[in-house]
Design a protein around this motif. Structure first.
Motif, short mmCIF file in Angstrom:
data_model
loop_
_atom_site.label_atom_id
_atom_site.label_comp_id
_atom_site.label_asym_id
_atom_site.label_seq_id
_atom_site.Cartn_x
_atom_site.Cartn_y
_atom_site.Cartn_z
N SER A 33 1.89 7.82 -0.79
CA SER A 33 2.73 7.08 -1.74
C SER A 33 1.91 6.25 -2.71
O SER A 33 0.72 6.01 -2.49
CB SER A 33 3.67 6.15 -0.97
N VAL A 34 2.59 5.79 -3.74
CA VAL A 34 2.01 4.82 -4.66
C VAL A 34 2.88 3.56 -4.60
O VAL A 34 4.11 3.64 -4.68
CB VAL A 34 1.88 5.41 -6.10
N THR A 35 2.22 2.44 -4.41
CA THR A 35 2.94 1.16 -4.36
C THR A 35 3.13 0.67 -5.79
O THR A 35 2.19 0.69 -6.59
CB THR A 35 2.12 0.13 -3.54
N LEU A 36 4.34 0.25 -6.11
CA LEU A 36 4.65 -0.16 -7.49
C LEU A 36 4.32 -1.64 -7.68
O LEU A 36 4.06 -2.35 -6.71
CB LEU A 36 6.13 0.10 -7.77
N ASP A 37 4.32 -2.11 -8.93
CA ASP A 37 4.05 -3.54 -9.09
C ASP A 37 5.25 -4.35 -9.59
O ASP A 37 5.67 -5.27 -8.92
CB ASP A 37 2.79 -3.81 -9.93
N THR A 38 5.86 -4.02 -10.69
CA THR A 38 6.85 -4.92 -11.29
C THR A 38 8.07 -5.16 -10.41
O THR A 38 8.64 -6.25 -10.40
CB THR A 38 7.32 -4.33 -12.64
N LEU A 39 8.51 -4.14 -9.69
CA LEU A 39 9.68 -4.31 -8.81
C LEU A 39 9.24 -5.05 -7.55
O LEU A 39 8.19 -4.75 -7.01
CB LEU A 39 10.27 -2.94 -8.41
N VAL A 145 -1.49 5.21 -0.87
CA VAL A 145 -1.50 4.98 0.57
C VAL A 145 -1.11 6.27 1.29
O VAL A 145 -0.15 6.95 0.90
CB VAL A 145 -0.46 3.89 0.93
N GLU A 146 -1.87 6.59 2.34
CA GLU A 146 -1.47 7.72 3.18
C GLU A 146 -0.96 7.20 4.52
O GLU A 146 -1.59 6.35 5.15
CB GLU A 146 -2.65 8.66 3.41
N LEU A 147 0.20 7.72 4.91
CA LEU A 147 0.74 7.41 6.24
C LEU A 147 0.58 8.67 7.08
O LEU A 147 1.12 9.72 6.74
CB LEU A 147 2.21 7.00 6.13
N ASP A 148 -0.21 8.55 8.13
CA ASP A 148 -0.43 9.67 9.04
C ASP A 148 0.58 9.55 10.18
O ASP A 148 0.61 8.52 10.86
CB ASP A 148 -1.88 9.59 9.54
N ALA A 149 1.38 10.58 10.37
CA ALA A 149 2.42 10.52 11.40
C ALA A 149 1.83 10.32 12.79
O ALA A 149 2.50 9.81 13.68
CB ALA A 149 3.29 11.78 11.36
N GLY A 150 0.57 10.70 12.97
CA GLY A 150 -0.16 10.40 14.20
C GLY A 150 0.39 11.09 15.44
O GLY A 150 1.38 11.83 15.37
N ALA A 151 -0.24 10.85 16.56
CA ALA A 151 0.20 11.45 17.82
C ALA A 151 1.13 10.48 18.54
O ALA A 151 2.26 10.81 18.87
CB ALA A 151 -1.01 11.78 18.68
N GLU A 152 0.69 9.26 18.74
CA GLU A 152 1.48 8.26 19.46
C GLU A 152 2.13 7.28 18.49
O GLU A 152 3.30 6.95 18.60
CB GLU A 152 0.56 7.49 20.42
N GLN A 153 1.32 6.82 17.53
CA GLN A 153 1.77 5.81 16.58
C GLN A 153 1.36 6.25 15.19
O GLN A 153 0.45 7.05 15.04
CB GLN A 153 1.04 4.49 16.85
N ILE A 154 1.98 5.66 14.18
CA ILE A 154 1.56 5.97 12.81
C ILE A 154 0.23 5.28 12.50
O ILE A 154 -0.08 4.24 13.06
CB ILE A 154 2.63 5.55 11.77
#
Ligand code: PMV
Length: 318
Positions: A33-39, A145-154
């Motif tokens: 994802s990309v984190t936005l700024d103004t909002l 940002v990358e979120l890895d779904a992971g094995a046990e936890q993200i």
């Protein structure tokens, strides 16, 4: 016993749709994802201010959302915490496919952590935000940002900081009403009914690896191609669920067409669409004026919001 935090929504370029574990709200796929700024959403948590939890959203009592907020406060501050007064304020439409739950829960965990003196680290807070709203975990971090779904936890990793790649996001609002199907319900429906769901899961790692490389190389064209492809695959899963989940309207399609024409005309821009009818046009700074002008002139667009890349959730002075 009181703290205020601010967080921005984030827009996924490689999407999260589907849960591996509904009870723990763990994603079935990794995302980027990309984190936005103004909002932004600003959230104040004050513990010990009454008999039971109270929530106000944009100046109005919001009892319907209180259960989810209370559970999130328990997870941060412990089940033996005092009651809390929570005040939330967002400067953009909420519940309309603009990721307001991401900025809200990211700000909530940061404020609750400071107000309770727990001092969790950022990854722990991201996991707690993610348990409330999957995409909220990503808003703890800025930039890409990358979120890895992971094995046990993200797991979460910042691929580029807010200043590393000055992308712009022009959000074309086509309908400010609350979405017809909440994303959590929609994901469960898709997993149970869409014939495309299993291929959606199977192909996600390829899209992620392409997008990750594109971010590393600052290769906008490559990122644009995979982001549009991934978005259309997610919506294909939604459309082929039973009953179908269709978030688009005719203006959504007109905006996609406008973005395609801009790209054919040489502009560095791509579209992405979440659980709502708004179109987010991601572009390089040189194209932001042309993109804004084309979307403003598209029939059915009621408002435009222009943002850059923002920072992660943080405490602010009140
Ligand atoms: O965080 P949730 O449960 O509101 O899900 C968000 C899902 C999408 O916005 C459609 C995609 C994404 O990755 O943000």
């Amino acid at each position: 016993m009181q703290a205020t935090a601010e967080a921005h929504p984030n827009i996924a370029l490689v999407k999260y749709w589907g849960k591996r574990d509904v009870a723990r709200n763990l994603p079935a796929v990794s995302s980027l994802s990309v984190t936005l700024d103004t909002l932004r959403t600003r959230m104040t948590v004050e513990f010990g201010s009454g008999e039971r939890d109270a929530l106000s959203v944009n100046g109005q009592a919001a009892p319907a959302m209180l259960g989810r907020v209370s559970r999130c406060l328990d997870s941060v501050a412990g089940n033996d915490r005092p009651a809390a007064r929570v005040t939330s304020d967002s400067n953009f439409p909420i519940g309309a496919g603009l990721a307001s739950s991401a900025s809200a829960f990211a700000a909530l965990v940061v404020a609750a952590d400071a107000a309770s003196g727990k001092a969790h680290d950022r990854l722990a807070l991201a996991r707690l935000a993610g348990a409330a709203s999957g995409s909220a975990a990503r808003s703890l971090y800025g930039g890409l940002v990358e979120l890895d779904a992971g094995a046990e936890q993200i797991e979460l990793v910042q691929l580029a900081a807010a200043d590393d790649w000055p992308l712009r996001v022009v959000v074309a609002i086509t309908d400010e009403r609350t979405k017809p199907v909440a994303s959590g319900d929609g994901m469960i429906r898709s997993a149970g009914t869409s014939p495309f769901y299993s291929s959606w899961l199977a192909q996600q790692e390829d899209d992620l690896s392409t997008a990750r490389d594109a971010v590393r190389d600052r290769d906008f064209e490559r990122l644009a191609e995979v982001a549009e492809h991934n978005c259309l695959k997610m919506h294909s899963v939604m459309w082929t669920s039973r009953p179908p989940i269709v978030y688009w309207n005719s203006a959504t399609l007109a905006c996609m067409e406008a973005v395609r024409e801009l790209r054919a005309g040489g502009h560095a821009v791509c579209f992405t669409i979440d659980a709502g009818p708004q179109v987010k046009a991601v572009c390089l700074p040189a194209s932001v004026e042309a993109v804004s002008a084309a979307l403003a002139a598209t029939p059915g667009v009621v408002d435009l919001l222009t943002t850059g890349v923002g920072r992660g959730a943080r405490l602010v002075d009140q």
